[in-house]
Design an enzyme around this catalytic site. Structure first.
Site, PDB file in Angstrom:
ATOM      1  CB  CYS A 164      -0.897   0.012   1.232  1.00 50.46           C
ATOM      2  SG  CYS A 164      -1.841   1.546   1.396  1.00 50.46           S
TER       3      CYS A 164
ATOM      4  CG  ASP B  22      -2.729  -3.684   0.116  1.00 53.81           C
ATOM      5  OD1 ASP B  22      -3.276  -3.693   1.232  1.00 53.81           O
ATOM      6  OD2 ASP B  22      -2.609  -2.670  -0.579  1.00 53.81           O
TER       7      ASP B  22
ATOM      8  CD  GLU C 119       5.396 -21.426 -18.328  1.00 53.71           C
ATOM      9  OE1 GLU C 119       5.463 -22.423 -17.588  1.00 53.71           O
ATOM     10  OE2 GLU C 119       5.803 -20.298 -17.996  1.00 53.71           O
ATOM     11  CG  LEU C 120       0.006 -22.366 -15.387  1.00 55.41           C
ATOM     12  CD1 LEU C 120      -0.488 -23.592 -14.631  1.00 55.41           C
ATOM     13  CD2 LEU C 120      -0.947 -21.206 -15.195  1.00 55.41           C
TER      14      LEU C 120
ATOM     15  CD  GLN D 138      -6.776  -3.268  -0.935  1.00 55.01           C
ATOM     16  OE1 GLN D 138      -7.955  -2.900  -0.945  1.00 55.01           O
ATOM     17  NE2 GLN D 138      -6.241  -3.886   0.095  1.00 55.01           N
ATOM     18  CD  GLU D 139      -9.312   0.617  -4.524  1.00 50.26           C
ATOM     19  OE1 GLU D 139     -10.075   0.593  -3.558  1.00 50.26           O
ATOM     20  OE2 GLU D 139      -8.099   0.935  -4.423  1.00 50.26           O
TER      21      GLU D 139
END
Length: 129
Positions: free
Chosen positions: A45, A52, A68-69, A86-87
């Site tokens: 934050c 956060d 690809e993970l 956050q937004e």
């Protein structure tokens, strides 16, 4: 490095997070929904300097490629020392992944751990753009 107002905790600017680490492979199957979920997402934050921590869920219908993970994990890890609200995190992740994949449909949801007694969930859906 920016510093949270009145705090001594330093963090990076959101511009350090890019899609350069994202990789994909071709998708040639039938129309299906792909869902990725991680409970290990964290950023900082920029107001308080506190972490956060949240659960990120990406749901999408591929057009011609999928992520690809391992590269997605590296992308998420790149946020750990970044000061971002956050937004704004949800908006940036959505824009980055949606722009990279160009899927038929995508929804991104981030559910943050409770902070100051307040629960926060942020969501962007390509149907609402």
């Amino acid at each position: 490095m920016p510093v949270a107002e009145g705090k001594k905790i330093s963090f990076k600017d959101p511009s350090v997070v890019t899609t350069i680490e994202l990789e994909s492979f071709p998708y040639e199957g039938v129309k299906q929904k792909v869902i990725y979920k991680t409970t290990e997402f964290s950023a900082v934050c920029p107001f308080s300097g506190l972490p956060d921590i949240g659960t990120v869920t990406i749901e999408y219908i591929p057009s011609d490629k999928v992520i690809e993970l391992k590269s997605l994990k590296y992308y998420f890890v790149s946020y750990r020392d970044v000061g971002i609200y956050q937004e704004h995190v949800t908006s940036k992740i959505f824009s980055d992944i949606y722009g990279f994949l160009k899927p038929q449909h995508m929804k991104l949801t981030v559910v943050y751990q409770t902070r100051g007694g307040i629960d926060t969930t942020t969501e962007v859906d390509s149907d609402n753009l």
